[in-house]
Design a protein around this motif. Structure first.
Motif, PDB file in Angstrom:
ATOM      1  N   VAL A   1       4.085  24.265  89.130  1.00 63.61           N
ATOM      2  CA  VAL A   1       4.240  23.965  87.695  1.00 63.61           C
ATOM      3  C   VAL A   1       3.398  22.747  87.309  1.00 63.61           C
ATOM      4  CG1 VAL A   1       5.865  23.228  85.914  1.00 63.61           C
ATOM      5  CG2 VAL A   1       6.528  25.015  87.521  1.00 63.61           C
ATOM      6  N   LEU A   2       3.436  21.718  88.142  1.00 60.75           N
ATOM      7  CA  LEU A   2       2.636  20.515  87.863  1.00 60.75           C
ATOM      8  C   LEU A   2       1.149  20.840  87.834  1.00 60.75           C
ATOM      9  CD1 LEU A   2       4.546  17.893  90.050  1.00 60.75           C
ATOM     10  CD2 LEU A   2       4.575  18.098  87.557  1.00 60.75           C
ATOM     11  N   LYS A   3       0.713  21.671  88.787  1.00 57.80           N
ATOM     12  CA  LYS A   3      -0.681  22.109  88.786  1.00 57.80           C
ATOM     13  C   LYS A   3      -0.992  22.900  87.521  1.00 57.80           C
ATOM     14  CE  LYS A   3      -4.022  24.816  91.488  1.00 57.80           C
ATOM     15  NZ  LYS A   3      -4.204  25.685  92.693  1.00 57.80           N
ATOM     16  N   GLY A   4      -0.037  23.746  87.103  1.00 58.88           N
ATOM     17  CA  GLY A   4      -0.223  24.526  85.886  1.00 58.88           C
ATOM     18  C   GLY A   4      -0.349  23.658  84.648  1.00 58.88           C
ATOM     19  N   ILE A   5       0.415  22.570  84.597  1.00 60.40           N
ATOM     20  CA  ILE A   5       0.320  21.651  83.449  1.00 60.40           C
ATOM     21  C   ILE A   5      -1.075  21.039  83.370  1.00 60.40           C
ATOM     22  CG2 ILE A   5       1.168  19.466  82.493  1.00 60.40           C
ATOM     23  CD1 ILE A   5       3.911  20.158  83.689  1.00 60.40           C
ATOM     24  N   VAL A   6      -1.605  20.621  84.523  1.00 65.16           N
ATOM     25  CA  VAL A   6      -2.959  20.049  84.555  1.00 65.16           C
ATOM     26  C   VAL A   6      -3.984  21.085  84.098  1.00 65.16           C
ATOM     27  CG1 VAL A   6      -4.773  19.116  86.061  1.00 65.16           C
ATOM     28  CG2 VAL A   6      -2.390  18.395  86.376  1.00 65.16           C
ATOM     29  N   HIS A  19      -6.942  33.174  80.026  1.00 68.46           N
ATOM     30  CA  HIS A  19      -7.093  32.073  80.971  1.00 68.46           C
ATOM     31  C   HIS A  19      -5.898  32.071  81.919  1.00 68.46           C
ATOM     32  CE1 HIS A  19     -10.142  30.439  78.180  1.00 68.46           C
ATOM     33  NE2 HIS A  19      -9.267  30.753  77.222  1.00 68.46           N
ATOM     34  N   GLY A  20      -6.138  32.160  83.224  1.00 67.37           N
ATOM     35  CA  GLY A  20      -5.066  32.138  84.201  1.00 67.37           C
ATOM     36  C   GLY A  20      -4.796  30.738  84.719  1.00 67.37           C
ATOM     37  N   ILE A  21      -3.520  30.413  84.892  1.00 70.66           N
ATOM     38  CA  ILE A  21      -3.132  29.117  85.446  1.00 70.66           C
ATOM     39  C   ILE A  21      -2.062  29.323  86.512  1.00 70.66           C
ATOM     40  CG2 ILE A  21      -3.655  27.856  83.304  1.00 70.66           C
ATOM     41  CD1 ILE A  21      -0.571  27.709  82.861  1.00 70.66           C
ATOM     42  N   SER A  22      -1.801  28.276  87.265  1.00 71.63           N
ATOM     43  CA  SER A  22      -0.738  28.289  88.265  1.00 71.63           C
ATOM     44  C   SER A  22       0.620  28.232  87.564  1.00 71.63           C
ATOM     45  CB  SER A  22      -0.892  27.086  89.196  1.00 71.63           C
ATOM     46  OG  SER A  22       0.184  26.987  90.086  1.00 71.63           O
ATOM     47  N   SER A  23       1.597  28.928  88.125  1.00 67.97           N
ATOM     48  CA  SER A  23       2.944  28.864  87.556  1.00 67.97           C
ATOM     49  C   SER A  23       3.966  29.038  88.670  1.00 67.97           C
ATOM     50  CB  SER A  23       3.167  29.951  86.496  1.00 67.97           C
ATOM     51  OG  SER A  23       3.128  31.241  87.081  1.00 67.97           O
ATOM     52  N   GLY A  24       5.157  28.534  88.441  1.00 67.12           N
ATOM     53  CA  GLY A  24       6.229  28.655  89.417  1.00 67.12           C
ATOM     54  C   GLY A  24       7.530  28.972  88.716  1.00 67.12           C
ATOM     55  N   SER A  52      -0.398  33.642  83.698  1.00 66.52           N
ATOM     56  CA  SER A  52      -0.526  33.433  85.137  1.00 66.52           C
ATOM     57  C   SER A  52      -1.759  34.162  85.659  1.00 66.52           C
ATOM     58  CB  SER A  52       0.729  33.917  85.854  1.00 66.52           C
ATOM     59  OG  SER A  52       0.907  35.299  85.641  1.00 66.52           O
ATOM     60  N   TYR A  53      -2.104  33.872  86.905  1.00 71.43           N
ATOM     61  CA  TYR A  53      -3.315  34.460  87.479  1.00 71.43           C
ATOM     62  C   TYR A  53      -3.261  35.982  87.521  1.00 71.43           C
ATOM     63  CZ  TYR A  53      -4.571  29.779  89.219  1.00 71.43           C
ATOM     64  OH  TYR A  53      -4.903  28.460  89.313  1.00 71.43           O
ATOM     65  N   ASN A  54      -2.143  36.521  88.007  1.00 68.49           N
ATOM     66  CA  ASN A  54      -2.083  37.966  88.242  1.00 68.49           C
ATOM     67  C   ASN A  54      -0.819  38.620  87.700  1.00 68.49           C
ATOM     68  OD1 ASN A  54      -4.571  38.244  89.849  1.00 68.49           O
ATOM     69  ND2 ASN A  54      -3.484  36.952  91.328  1.00 68.49           N
ATOM     70  N   GLY A  55      -0.145  37.980  86.745  1.00 67.03           N
ATOM     71  CA  GLY A  55       1.058  38.563  86.168  1.00 67.03           C
ATOM     72  C   GLY A  55       0.737  39.758  85.298  1.00 67.03           C
ATOM     73  N   VAL A  72       5.621  30.979  83.019  1.00 64.84           N
ATOM     74  CA  VAL A  72       4.229  30.583  82.855  1.00 64.84           C
ATOM     75  C   VAL A  72       4.011  29.812  81.558  1.00 64.84           C
ATOM     76  CG1 VAL A  72       3.463  32.677  81.654  1.00 64.84           C
ATOM     77  CG2 VAL A  72       1.853  31.403  83.084  1.00 64.84           C
ATOM     78  N   SER A  73       4.918  29.985  80.592  1.00 65.26           N
ATOM     79  CA  SER A  73       4.755  29.298  79.305  1.00 65.26           C
ATOM     80  C   SER A  73       5.107  27.817  79.382  1.00 65.26           C
ATOM     81  CB  SER A  73       5.619  29.969  78.231  1.00 65.26           C
ATOM     82  OG  SER A  73       7.000  29.734  78.472  1.00 65.26           O
ATOM     83  N   VAL A  74       5.914  27.428  80.370  1.00 68.82           N
ATOM     84  CA  VAL A  74       6.376  26.035  80.446  1.00 68.82           C
ATOM     85  C   VAL A  74       5.223  25.052  80.593  1.00 68.82           C
ATOM     86  CG1 VAL A  74       7.769  24.378  81.764  1.00 68.82           C
ATOM     87  CG2 VAL A  74       8.664  26.670  81.290  1.00 68.82           C
TER      88      VAL A  74
END
Length: 360
Positions: free
Chosen positions: A76-81, A54-59, A37-40, A102-104
């Motif tokens: 989550v959808l944004k994170g998948i992209v 690499h940071g991504i969006s997660s929910g 995640s971005y800031n986890g 975040v792993s999903v």
């Protein structure tokens, strides 16, 4: 050189097993990159290892009704992209996931790109994130024999949990120096996890004067949870979180009070540290820590104090906690002997062989 992407985050327990694998992955010839995640907490821990992050969006996908579930679906959808984009650039031979929400997106994106995925499930029963992700998994590692029946047939591998090898190389003297402790009194290490444990912290504060009559106490209370009014008490030292010096704190500890996260208890077993487990209540979790603690108690590795017994009608049962800590210390040799007889799996070697087997 082969490439591997590691993922997992949200708590330190979803990151430290990945860190434990890194030296052996490098030795096996893998180039490592990490998606979190971005800031986890995973960002801080992984960047400290000089691994490309690499940071991504997660929910967070909750098991209860919440308006946040709607917005988090879009995260989550944004994170998948985003994960799909990163995997396309990295071109890994395999993905290894330690879980956490975040792993999903990473696992789902890897499945879409036909990249082999190995998942590690630490707890007795799979969490929601891993239950979603396991459909795309090539193989699933687990800690407990009881877990195999909850996993898809043909994918389960009983490996145990990767333990950071440096934890086995701690120095009692360095730990005492860090805390300002001496050899006159035994040392209790209280570990509430990377995010802390509110009720455990409150219970420790409640009995601190009595504890300090007999013990020295090192208290890992969690980020933002330090209590300044206790800072000057002789024989007491508190930290929000410790990483590099954790091996020294374990080495100096005579007994440990801990939550019952799977990675934490596997570390206690490997280090043969007598421990009192206070699993997170089923009111605040899916009950996985309760099952973990029950297994360790049945094997004779731990004493267990249920959080519902520790907090009754919103009142802390400090005397009960003090009684259990004293009982643990008095019987510490028995616990050390029993843990020494356990057959701890060589989890790192087993997992590395699986990674080699399933890499493209």
């Amino acid at each position: 050189m082969k490439k591997i992407v590691l993922t997992g985050g949200g708590t330190a327990g979803h990151v430290t097993p990945n860190i434990a694998l890194m030296p052996s992955l490098v030795e096996a010839g893998y180039e490592i990159e990490y998606i979190g995640s971005y800031n986890g907490i995973e960002k801080q821990l992984i960047e400290a290892e000089n691994v490309k992050y690499h940071g991504i969006s997660s929910g967070k996908l909750r098991r209860y009704l919440s308006t946040k579930n709607i917005s988090d679906i879009f995260r989550v959808l944004k994170g998948i992209v985003q994960a799909n984009r990163q995997l396309r650039k990295i071109k890994p031979d395999i993905v290894f996931s330690k879980g956490g929400f975040v792993s999903v997106p990473v696992v789902l994106a890897a499945g879409h790109r036909h990249i082999p995925v190995i998942i590690h499930e630490s707890d007795m029963t799979p969490g929601l994130a891993n239950r979603i992700a396991m459909k795309k998994a090539t193989a699933i590692c687990c800690n407990f024999p009881e877990t195999v029946k909850y996993l898809p047939a043909g994918k389960a591998h009983l490996t145990g949990s990767p333990i950071r090898q440096e934890l086995l190389k701690g120095s009692k003297e360095a730990g005492r120096k860090l805390c300002g402790f001496n050899e006159d009194k035994p040392i209790v290490l209280v570990v509430g996890g990377s995010t802390g444990a509110k009720h455990v912290n409150e219970a420790i504060y409640d009995i601190l004067p009595e504890l300090l009559e007999k013990y020295q106490v090192c208290h890992l209370c969690g980020k933002g949870k330090k209590e300044s009014k206790y800072e000057t008490l002789p024989g007491y030292r508190q930290f929000e979180y410790i990483s590099e010096e954790m091996k020294d704190l374990f080495a100096m500890a005579d007994i440990v009070v801990s939550r019952a996260g799977a990675n934490a208890i596997c570390e206690l077993l490997a280090l043969k540290k007598p421990n009192l487990l206070i699993p997170l209540s089923a009111k605040a979790s899916r009950g996985d820590q309760i099952l973990n603690a029950k297994s360790f108690k049945e094997h004779g590795y731990s004493l267990v104090l249920d959080e519902d017994d520790l907090i009754k009608e919103d009142k802390i049962q400090g005397a009960l906690l003090l009684e259990q800590i004293n009982k643990l210390y008095e019987n510490r040799d028995e616990f050390i002997k029993t843990m020494g007889e356990s057959k701890q799996a060589d989890s790192i070697s087993t997992i590395i062989e699986l990674i080699k087997k399933y890499s493209k």
